[in-house]
Write a protein that holds these residues in place. Structure first.
Motif, short mmCIF file in Angstrom:
data_model
loop_
_atom_site.label_atom_id
_atom_site.label_comp_id
_atom_site.label_asym_id
_atom_site.label_seq_id
_atom_site.Cartn_x
_atom_site.Cartn_y
_atom_site.Cartn_z
N ALA A 133 127.57 92.52 16.51
CA ALA A 133 127.63 91.45 15.51
C ALA A 133 128.75 91.67 14.50
O ALA A 133 129.43 90.72 14.10
CB ALA A 133 126.29 91.34 14.78
N SER A 134 128.97 92.92 14.10
CA SER A 134 130.02 93.17 13.10
C SER A 134 131.40 92.96 13.69
O SER A 134 132.29 92.39 13.03
CB SER A 134 129.88 94.59 12.53
N CYS A 181 132.03 89.28 13.91
CA CYS A 181 132.37 88.75 12.58
C CYS A 181 133.81 89.09 12.21
O CYS A 181 134.55 88.24 11.71
CB CYS A 181 131.40 89.33 11.54
N TYR A 237 120.62 90.57 9.19
CA TYR A 237 121.88 91.28 9.43
C TYR A 237 123.01 90.29 9.70
O TYR A 237 124.08 90.36 9.09
CB TYR A 237 121.71 92.25 10.59
N SER A 238 122.77 89.34 10.60
CA SER A 238 123.80 88.35 10.90
C SER A 238 124.08 87.45 9.69
O SER A 238 125.23 87.07 9.43
CB SER A 238 123.39 87.49 12.09
N TRP A 283 127.77 86.96 7.75
CA TRP A 283 128.48 85.70 7.73
C TRP A 283 128.50 84.98 6.40
O TRP A 283 129.38 84.15 6.15
CB TRP A 283 127.94 84.76 8.83
N THR A 285 125.35 82.25 11.45
CA THR A 285 124.27 83.23 11.56
C THR A 285 123.51 83.06 12.86
O THR A 285 123.22 84.04 13.57
CB THR A 285 123.31 83.08 10.36
N SER A 316 125.64 84.13 15.79
CA SER A 316 125.74 85.58 15.82
C SER A 316 124.45 86.23 16.31
O SER A 316 124.48 87.14 17.15
CB SER A 316 126.09 86.09 14.42
N TYR A 317 123.31 85.75 15.79
CA TYR A 317 122.04 86.39 16.13
C TYR A 317 121.65 86.13 17.59
O TYR A 317 121.36 87.07 18.34
CB TYR A 317 120.93 85.91 15.20
N GLU A 344 124.07 89.36 18.60
CA GLU A 344 123.24 90.48 18.14
C GLU A 344 122.05 90.73 19.05
O GLU A 344 121.84 91.85 19.54
CB GLU A 344 122.78 90.20 16.71
#
Length: 646
Positions: free
Chosen positions: A66-67, A70, A281-282, A286, A317, A320-321, A325
């Protein structure tokens, strides 16, 4: 708890006035991570199943996909839309973030000087906290292994408490001397993660805690976190000892929840809270780039802007999730070596792209002719601090009191006028230089950024880093002012308008009026809260920039303090005020430009070219300030049309 932490951070970053202490959500995250990681490590070490390879691979699967997603998206967006210098900095911060050194980069290279652009427009700044955690993961397993091997059970919590105390002490120690170190670096933040470790150790020894005590512990912990979110402020110095209430409260909440299912725990387990916590986390990753890019382009959000930002961060988000993620958290490769090689290759490739963007300043992503258009727009908005004849410094140098380069206006004329103050005095240097040349007058200018011109009372209004030098400067000026016929005071009156500042200003003016034949208070220039000196440049690649709107301000916040200063001057026969509103404003509407050309450097400071342009405009319009009167050997327009008032 993850939901509380991330929502506090998001709301704070949307608008700091909505939740002044919302930034402590990051500290709550640290406590949660410390608790979880210490639990995982302790159980595996005690069972004899701990493996460095397994631990770091699990951390990589949890954090990196995820990072890195981003970082790569943010980097590409920034390379396309940001100005070259900003794309260069973004590339450097991205490269540092990829190798878990973002906090070190921002500690060393984030521009926090007086005239620096707002850190709220730095797209990857939030990754400093991720770097702190990742660095903690490097040291903590080794320390725990050593503790389990060589220390008795009761000594491990004792060691933890010592480390917590030392870390908070380090954070407090560097608040004044190196606040960036205190904010970004692991030694000052490790205590917050260790607070979570302490909560884990306590939970293993308090399984028999009575339910009533657990309920009280949970309520007290939640109260501490809520108080911190509502009452703490960045301006009060953070982290240091100020980080104890939110982190202690979070640890108490975790401890209570690990012993009993408390009422507080049930509230935090409601479906909406769990849902937000699951994607926290996501969402954390973001929310910041979305807000940073919006502010970079359009300034502070309007009500519609907030809706756009929330929608964008929600969409990113969820992508990403669910797209990155969650699918990649478990990992598909059964081979640890293969998984490590995959993460290493992706990270190395992304770091290489980031370095390339930094080295090339993202120019490869810009349209044809872009550099030529930039060159055409550059130069009109440079700050006064970049010009040698402006004696604006960050520390007091007695040589400036006699240095010939600090004399502006008519060269060779007697120097009987002094311009004294901070950067808001310095931004009038170009103006007075033009007026002085026209009228045959010489002026000396000397200023220290952030140092209000006061006799004996400046410390309470000054940043700690320059408190001593400001005091020395103003002390020297008590003697120096007596050498001049006219002293012009200039300062960020609006920014200092708090506490007893008005009384202290009045006391200084009263003293000056007795020591100097003629005193002039330079009023605050119009403030343009949405002004962006780079707007025209950004508009080359960013749509809907609305530069014209950002250079317009109606009834600025300086009106009130200026009215006070005018009233103050009227109390003394030899004191008057100087104002440039009549050059920039038509009634209550002001524009930060002269003949269509921007004349400001930032929302509050006039640029040096703009200052000179205002001087030439005043001459052309016959609006030379009234204190340049024929009786003083100067030319002036009639007093009713001049830029000064009594």
């Amino acid at each position: 708890m993850r939901a509380i932490a991330v929502l506090a951070v998001v709301v704070f970053h949307l608008n700091k006035t909505w939740l002044p202490g919302g930034f402590v959500g990051v500290d709550v995250f640290f406590v949660i991570s410390g608790f979880l990681i210490t639990g995982i490590l302790s159980r595996n070490i005690a069972a004899g199943t701990f493996s460095f390879a397994d631990f770091y691979l699990a951390r990589a699967r949890r954090i990196l996909p995820a990072s890195l997603f981003c970082i790569v998206v943010t980097l590409l967006v920034g390379a396309v839309f940001m100005l070259p210098k900003d794309a260069r900095d973004l590339g450097a911060s991205a490269a540092a973030s990829v190798i878990s050194a973002g906090n070190i980069y921002f500690w060393k290279f984030l521009d926090t000087s007086y005239f620096a652009a707002s850190s709220e427009t730095v797209p990857l700044l939030h990754l400093w906290s991720l770097a702190v955690e990742e660095q903690f993961y490097l040291f903590w397993p080794l320390m725990l292994l050593a503790a389990y091997k060589w220390l008795p059970d009761f000594m491990r919590p004792v060691l933890g408490l010592i480390l917590i105390a030392v870390s908070f002490l380090v954070g407090q120690r560097y608040l004044a001397s190196d606040p960036s170190f205190s904010y970004y670096m692991l030694p000052a933040r490790a205590g917050e993660l260790m607070m979570g470790a302490a909560a884990y150790w306590c939970s293993t020894r308090m399984a028999g805690l009575k339910r009533g005590y657990a309920e009280l512990l949970a309520v007290a912990g939640l109260a501490l976190v809520a108080w911190s979110v509502a009452r703490l402020s960045e301006t009060g110095g953070f982290p240091g000892y100020a980080a104890v209430p939110p982190t202690l409260g979070a640890a108490m909440l975790i401890l209570a929840g690990s012993t009993h299912r408390t009422i507080t725990g049930r509230l935090l387990s409601l479906a909406p809270m769990v849902a937000v916590g699951r994607v926290s986390y996501s969402l954390y990753l973001w929310h910041w780039p979305v807000m940073a890019f919006y502010r970079y382009a359009y300034g502070e959000p309007t009500p519609a802007g907030y809706l756009y930002c929330v929608a964008a961060m929600t969409i990113m988000t969820l992508i990403s999730y669910f797209g990155v993620e969650k699918p990649l958290r478990a990992g598909r490769s059964r081979s640890r070596a293969r998984a490590a090689a995959q993460f290493g290759a992706v990270s190395a490739a992304l770091a290489g792209i980031a370095v390339y963007v930094s080295v090339t300043s993202g120019l490869l992503f810009k349209p044809a002719g872009y550099e030529a258009q930039l060159a055409r727009l550059d130069g009109a908005t440079k700050p006064a601090s970049e010009y040698s004849y402006n004696c604006q410094t960050g520390s007091f140098d007695e040589h400036a009191l006699s240095d010939p380069r600090c004399v502006i206006g008519k060269k060779g004329a007697p120097v009987k006028t002094l311009l004294w103050g901070d950067s808001h005095a310095a931004h009038y240097v170009g103006y007075f230089d033009e007026i002085g040349k026209y009228a045959g007058v010489a002026l000396r200018n000397i200023s220290i950024s952030g140092c209000m011109p006061l006799f004996g009372t400046s410390a309470q209004y000054t940043m700690p880093a320059i408190r001593d030098t400001c005091a020395k400067f103003n002390e020297a000026m008590e003697t120096e002012v007596g050498k001049y016929d006219t002293v012009i005071l200039g300062s960020a009156w609006v920014g200092f308008d708090r506490g007893n500042s008005r009384q202290d200003i009045a006391a200084t003016v009263a003293t000056l009026s007795k020591r100097v034949p003629h005193v002039v208070i330079a009023l605050s220039a119009p403030l343009f809260l949405q002004y962006d000196r780079e707007c025209d440049k950004k508009a080359l690649t960013i749509p809907a920039m609305r530069c014209d709107e950002k250079r317009t301000q109606r009834d600025g916040p300086e009106r009130d303090v200026n009215a006070y200063l005018i009233a103050l001057a009227s109390k003394f026969p030899n004191v008057e005020t100087f104002d440039i509103h009549n050059l920039l404003c038509n009634g209550s509407v002001c524009r930060a430009e002269v003949q269509g050309v921007p004349v400001y450097f930032d929302p509050g400071h006039i640029s040096m070219p703009g200052s000179a342009a205002l001087g030439r405009t005043a001459i052309a319009q016959g609006r030379i300030p009234a204190f340049f009167m024929p009786s003083r050997g100067l030319l002036a327009a009639p007093r009713s049309d001049a830029g000064a008032s009594r």
